[in-house]
Enzyme design. Structure first.
Site, short mmCIF file in Angstrom:
data_model
loop_
_atom_site.label_atom_id
_atom_site.label_comp_id
_atom_site.label_asym_id
_atom_site.label_seq_id
_atom_site.Cartn_x
_atom_site.Cartn_y
_atom_site.Cartn_z
N GLY A 8 0.61 -1.29 0.10
CA GLY A 8 -0.01 0.05 -0.10
C GLY A 8 0.82 1.24 -0.06
O GLY A 8 0.51 2.27 0.87
N ARG A 11 0.01 5.51 -1.96
CA ARG A 11 -0.36 6.88 -1.48
C ARG A 11 -0.29 6.89 0.26
O ARG A 11 0.23 5.99 0.79
CB ARG A 11 -2.15 6.65 -1.36
CG ARG A 11 -2.54 6.68 -2.99
CD ARG A 11 -3.89 6.63 -3.20
NE ARG A 11 -4.50 5.47 -3.00
CZ ARG A 11 -5.53 5.15 -2.36
NH1 ARG A 11 -5.98 6.00 -1.56
NH2 ARG A 11 -6.04 4.06 -2.20
N ASN A 81 1.36 -2.45 5.36
CA ASN A 81 0.68 -1.24 5.52
C ASN A 81 -0.83 -1.08 4.89
O ASN A 81 -1.65 -0.36 5.24
CB ASN A 81 1.49 0.02 5.18
CG ASN A 81 0.74 1.23 4.90
OD1 ASN A 81 0.36 1.84 5.82
ND2 ASN A 81 0.36 1.62 3.66
N SER A 133 -4.31 0.26 13.98
CA SER A 133 -5.03 1.64 14.11
C SER A 133 -5.61 1.87 15.40
O SER A 133 -5.62 1.06 16.22
CB SER A 133 -6.46 1.54 13.06
OG SER A 133 -7.36 2.58 13.38
N TYR A 146 -13.98 -2.69 10.30
CA TYR A 146 -12.67 -2.25 10.23
C TYR A 146 -11.81 -2.10 11.63
O TYR A 146 -10.87 -2.79 11.72
CB TYR A 146 -12.62 -0.45 9.90
CG TYR A 146 -11.27 0.17 9.99
CD1 TYR A 146 -10.25 -0.04 8.59
CD2 TYR A 146 -10.85 1.18 10.93
CE1 TYR A 146 -9.11 0.51 8.86
CE2 TYR A 146 -9.83 1.67 10.70
CZ TYR A 146 -8.82 1.42 9.76
OH TYR A 146 -7.53 2.09 9.72
N SER A 147 -12.50 -1.82 12.95
CA SER A 147 -11.93 -2.07 14.07
C SER A 147 -11.76 -3.42 14.35
O SER A 147 -10.47 -3.72 14.82
CB SER A 147 -12.92 -1.56 15.17
OG SER A 147 -13.39 -0.22 14.98
N LYS A 150 -8.61 -4.49 12.51
CA LYS A 150 -7.12 -3.83 13.00
C LYS A 150 -6.95 -4.37 14.39
O LYS A 150 -5.67 -4.32 14.72
CB LYS A 150 -7.35 -2.29 13.32
CG LYS A 150 -7.24 -1.92 11.78
CD LYS A 150 -6.00 -1.83 10.82
CE LYS A 150 -6.19 -0.97 9.74
NZ LYS A 150 -4.66 -1.44 9.07
P1 NAP Z 1 -4.80 5.29 1.92
O1 NAP Z 1 -4.16 6.62 1.65
O2 NAP Z 1 -6.15 4.87 1.64
O3 NAP Z 1 -3.99 4.27 0.77
C1 NAP Z 1 -4.25 2.96 1.12
C2 NAP Z 1 -2.92 2.07 0.50
O4 NAP Z 1 -3.30 0.78 0.36
C3 NAP Z 1 -3.07 2.39 -1.01
O5 NAP Z 1 -1.71 2.59 -1.44
C4 NAP Z 1 -3.64 1.46 -1.75
O6 NAP Z 1 -3.41 1.06 -3.11
C5 NAP Z 1 -3.12 0.22 -0.88
N1 NAP Z 1 -4.24 -1.00 -0.75
C6 NAP Z 1 -5.48 -1.01 -0.58
N2 NAP Z 1 -6.00 -2.18 -0.75
C7 NAP Z 1 -4.99 -3.01 -1.42
C8 NAP Z 1 -4.85 -4.34 -1.66
N3 NAP Z 1 -5.69 -5.35 -1.49
N4 NAP Z 1 -3.52 -4.87 -2.23
C9 NAP Z 1 -2.47 -4.02 -2.12
N5 NAP Z 1 -2.45 -2.70 -1.73
C10 NAP Z 1 -3.74 -2.08 -1.57
O7 NAP Z 1 -4.83 4.90 3.44
P2 NAP Z 1 -3.62 5.31 4.53
O8 NAP Z 1 -4.60 6.41 5.34
O9 NAP Z 1 -2.35 5.80 4.05
O10 NAP Z 1 -3.77 4.24 5.48
C11 NAP Z 1 -2.42 3.14 5.44
C12 NAP Z 1 -2.72 2.24 6.53
O11 NAP Z 1 -2.85 2.83 8.00
C13 NAP Z 1 -4.11 1.39 6.55
O12 NAP Z 1 -3.86 0.11 6.88
C14 NAP Z 1 -5.01 2.08 7.37
O13 NAP Z 1 -5.87 1.34 7.79
C15 NAP Z 1 -3.94 2.38 8.59
N6 NAP Z 1 -4.42 3.86 9.35
C16 NAP Z 1 -4.85 4.98 8.64
C17 NAP Z 1 -5.26 5.96 9.55
C18 NAP Z 1 -5.50 7.30 8.74
O14 NAP Z 1 -6.07 8.17 9.71
N7 NAP Z 1 -5.27 7.71 7.82
C19 NAP Z 1 -5.44 5.70 10.93
C20 NAP Z 1 -5.10 4.57 11.43
C21 NAP Z 1 -4.68 3.45 10.49
P3 NAP Z 1 -4.05 1.61 -4.49
O15 NAP Z 1 -3.70 2.98 -4.20
O16 NAP Z 1 -3.06 1.02 -5.48
O17 NAP Z 1 -5.20 1.07 -4.34
#
Ligand code: NAP
Length: 238
Positions: A8, A11, A81, A133, A146-147, A150
């Site tokens: 992931g 982005r 991630n 998370s 989701y919770s 995680k």
């Molecule tokens: P994001 O901006 O939505 O990016 C998600 C990434 O995961 C993208 O690169 C996406 O790839 C990839 N992805 C999704 N499904 C996939 C799959 N089946 N196989 C391979 N790659 C996949 O999310 P983020 O906010 O950076 O979150 C990253 C991590 O942190 C996640 O695990 C999320 O649950 C966790 N997190 C985020 C937050 C927050 O507030 N943002 C808080 C707590 C935890 P594509 O772009 O190619 O689809």
């Protein structure tokens, strides 16, 4: 040069990790699913190697790791991630929603780890950092699936750390709080303001805040740290 696999990484937090590891002098492998244009940009910025793979697909995960082993010999660090999120009241969560959430967030972590581990075990060295998370720690209203997925990542991390300690492999988890990424794009300014009012450090986290912690856990400085959940949440949950 260390080889660092980040799922992931097209982005958000994963992309910031790719940039931070690359600045650190590591070779990064950018695993992404759909967003080729964004992944390509990160690859150009970091010199990282692009691999398209859906982490919930065992054949795709195995093929990605085989390519890295065949072409680059080893994997030193795995950052699990890749993740998806969804806001729905419990009654509206379908069986398909539940299965997809667990397929990516929990099973994806399992599948990637499973294919990376044998070589790390042989070498008696390696670092695995899983991204959970705050909602996996505290539970998030309207995000039950989701919770739960995680929370599964936290249990996975603790159990695997115990099992792999004797093999010299550290497994840790980062639990971000509210981080400014596309994952939270659904929230309007008012909602963001309301969350930030609850955060002792009075702001949303940045992707760099999380990446710095991942870099630390993957470094020699964290050689005596395993099985831990490191909260990067500005004090939102203490
Ligand atoms: P994001 O901006 O939505 O990016 C998600 C990434 O995961 C993208 O690169 C996406 O790839 C990839 N992805 C999704 N499904 C996939 C799959 N089946 N196989 C391979 N790659 C996949 O999310 P983020 O906010 O950076 O979150 C990253 C991590 O942190 C996640 O695990 C999320 O649950 C966790 N997190 C985020 C937050 C927050 O507030 N943002 C808080 C707590 C935890 P594509 O772009 O190619 O689809």
């Amino acid at each position: 040069m260390r080889n660092v696999v980040i799922t992931g990484a097209s982005r958000g937090i994963g992309a910031a990790c790719a940039e931070a590891f690359s600045k650190n002098g590591d070779r990064v492998f950018i695993i992404f699913e759909k967003n080729y244009a964004a992944a390509k940009k990160i690859s150009e910025k970091t010199g990282g190697i692009l691999i398209r793979a859906d982490v919930s697909d065992s054949a795709a995960a195995a093929a990605a790791v085989k390519y890295i082993h065949d072409s680059f010999g080893k994997i030193d660090v795995l950052v699990n991630n890749a993740g998806i999120a969804q806001i729905k009241v419990f009654g509206d969560i379908t069986e398909q929603d539940w299965d997809r959430m667990f397929a990516v967030n929990a099973k994806g972590t399992f599948l990637m780890t499973k294919v990376v581990l044998p070589d790390m075990i042989n070498k008696k060295r390696g670092k695995i950092v899983n991204i959970s998370s705050i909602w996996g720690q505290t539970g998030g209203s309207c995000e039950v699936h989701y919770s739960a997925s995680k929370a599964a990542v936290i249990g996975f991390t603790k159990a695997l750390a115990k099992e792999l300690g004797p093999s010299g492999i550290c497994v840790n988890c980062v639990a971000p709080g509210f981080i400014d990424t596309e994952m939270n794009a659904e929230l309007d300014d008012k909602a963001v303001e309301a969350v930030c009012e609850e955060i002792p450090l009075e702001r949303a986290g940045t992707v760099e805040d999380v990446a710095k912690t991942v870099i630390f856990l993957a470094s020699d400085a964290a050689d005596y740290i395993t099985g831990q959940v490191v909260a990067v949440n500005g004090g939102l949950f203490i």
